[in-house]
Write a protein that holds these residues in place. Structure first.
Motif, short mmCIF file in Angstrom:
data_model
loop_
_atom_site.label_atom_id
_atom_site.label_comp_id
_atom_site.label_asym_id
_atom_site.label_seq_id
_atom_site.Cartn_x
_atom_site.Cartn_y
_atom_site.Cartn_z
N ASN A 13 0.82 -1.21 0.00
CA ASN A 13 0.00 0.00 0.00
C ASN A 13 0.86 1.27 0.00
N HIS A 72 2.54 1.63 -3.50
CA HIS A 72 1.59 1.80 -4.60
C HIS A 72 1.64 3.20 -5.21
N ARG A 110 -7.40 -1.40 0.13
CA ARG A 110 -7.44 -0.88 -1.25
C ARG A 110 -8.75 -0.12 -1.47
N ASP A 138 -7.63 3.33 -5.63
CA ASP A 138 -6.49 2.42 -5.77
C ASP A 138 -6.77 1.36 -6.84
#
Length: 491
Positions: free
Chosen positions: A258, A261, A336, A340
């Motif tokens: 995360n 990302h 998410r 995302d």
């Protein structure tokens, strides 16, 4: 440095039980040789022992009286396929026959566990039927290791002295090559590179966060796994990305994914063709290979795609299916957002674009899948990866080459990955032309592995046996999951 020249290499393997003295003839077929120029039509391929004895027309090639004959009319012969990134589950009744039934006759396993060294050696000795195996060390990671508590085999090295000792111990323990991971410090990483070079072993793996891709290639890392952080080098925002990446030093896999990302999104949106050409030229000159594992990224970026192959789940034990779903939800999808998810769809397209640019620039590509990751299936998923390579801009022949000739050379198997006289007799007989449609590699009719014929009937029996073993409830995986992402044991 060719991995196949190392101790325990498949280059020294002799073949499965029953294969060394057999004779097989595939008559009236079309041969597609990725090491050649164009298909050879209406030819006969004769295999004696573990080598191809002849390839030619019916007038040129005599079919021995003792041969098992495969009617090759309307069929197509390609070299046996190689999956260059797998993680064995420990379930030999599942993994090994699924690879062979799908025409995968060689694998490079990235797990580095004792049972895999045993598989490799038993297969080489002819006491276990399966694909050729080349097996990694345990993962060498920095301190604190990202893999801490995840269940995958790893060795944490905090300095050069520990790194050198870990390389020596891995080679002494039977590893064919060294695998590096994301949290290695520059000091430890370059010590691994030097010690590997001193011992004559290859080192491969992830691109460490602290080491740019181009620098790792120049240091001698011969393959780079996945398309996560390696593409930061080709971004015009690389300096900012690396500054932010250096602050991510703790947390579990889900947290790591995360937090990295946004950096991946930034890298994708700031792809710089001029920088990329320079990076790719360097990789090609160094002889460094990219193993994109696009099937794994498809699960990561497009998790909704996992339902399309649900029929394959019948070949897996219930515990594996449960573990996969838990891993998908807890490691990949937890936290998410809808934003995302949209960005991950964008990232998958960007990964295809990046890989296509690397391929056009001459970076050698190895087809690999990352079996052990959720919804990546032994054998089956390599065919999916070939489709992904074509989607990235490869010709169908180039995609085949990434699963045959290129990995054979990478592994030091000079006589593999081709269909010619005296080559290693690893072959796949297909019911349709893969050069017309790459999806036709899935239409496996028969397989020859080290000269042993797995006929169409026997192949169906193998698949039925796998399905029965999976349904029996008696199998226990030694590791449920891969060594690239954490292991979640099923309840």
């Amino acid at each position: 440095m060719a991995i196949g020249t190392l101790k325990g290499s498949p280059a020294d393997a002799t073949g499965p039980a029953g294969g060394s003295g057999s004779t097989v003839a595939i008559t009236g077929t079309t041969v597609i040789d990725p090491a050649g120029d164009k298909p050879l039509r209406d030819v006969t391929v004769v295999v004696r022992g573990d080598r191809i004895a002849a390839v030619g027309t019916a007038r040129e090639v005599h079919v021995p009286a003792d041969a098992e004959v495969v009617d090759g009319r309307g069929k197509f012969v390609i070299p046996g396929l190689t999956d260059s990134h797998v993680h064995g589950s420990g379930q030999e009744q599942i993994d090994l026959p699924l690879f062979l039934a799908n025409g995968v006759t060689t694998v490079r396993d990235m797990n580095g566990q004792a049972f895999l060294y045993q598989w490799r050696d038993r297969i080489a000795a002819g006491t276990l039927r399966g694909p050729r195996y080349t097996v990694a060390s345990s993962i060498l990671d920095g301190s604190p290791a990202l893999l801490a508590g995840a269940g995958a085999p790893y060795v944490e090295v905090a300095n050069a002295q520990q790194a050198r000792a870990a390389v020596r111990a891995a080679v002494a323990g039977g590893a064919d090559f060294i695998k590096v991971y994301v949290r290695l410090s520059p000091e430890a990483y370059y010590a691994i590179a030097d010690e590997s070079r001193r011992l004559g072993v290859a080192f491969v793996g992830h691109t460490p966060d602290a080491i740019p891709l181009a620098e790792a290639s120049a240091a001698g890392q011969r393959s780079f796994e996945h398309l996560f952080t390696g593409w930061f080098d080709t971004s015009s925002a690389e300096t900012e990305i690396r500054r932010r990446l250096a602050t991510i030093r703790s947390g579990d896999f889900n947290s790591y994914f995360n937090r990295t990302h946004p950096l991946e999104v930034l890298a994708a949106r700031t792809f710089d063709p001029a920088r990329a050409r320079k990076v790719f030229r360097g990789l090609a000159a160094d002889g460094s290979h990219q193993v994109p594992t696009l099937v794994q990224h498809r699960v990561f970026d497009l998790p909704e795609s996992t339902t399309s192959d649900s029929d394959r789940l019948r070949y897996l034990p219930a515990a594996t299916r449960t573990s996969w779903q838990d891993q998908l939800e807890q490691v990949y999808l937890a936290g998410r957002t809808a934003k995302d998810a949209a960005e991950h769809r964008e990232l998958f397209r960007a990964r295809l674009h990046w890989l296509g640019a690397a391929h056009r620039a001459g970076v050698p590509i190895l087809a690999g899948t990352d079996t052990g990751t959720p919804y990546i299936y032994p054998g089956f998923s390599l065919h999916d990866e070939l489709r992904n390579l074509v989607a990235a801009g490869f010709t169908r022949m180039q995609a085949l080459r990434a699963a045959t000739r290129t990995p054979a050379r990478f592994l030091g198997l000079r006589d593999a990955g081709t269909v010619r006289r005296n080559a290693i007799a690893d072959l796949v007989v297909l019911d349709a032309d893969p050069l017309a449609d790459i999806r036709n590699t899935q239409r496996v009719h028969a397989v020859v592995v080290r000269g042993e014929l797995i006929s169409a009937e026997r192949r169906e029996d193998m698949l039925s046996d796998v399905e029965a073993a999976a349904a029996s409830g008696t199998l226990a995986a030694r590791v449920a999951g891969c060594a690239c992402t954490p292991v979640l044991q099923a309840a």
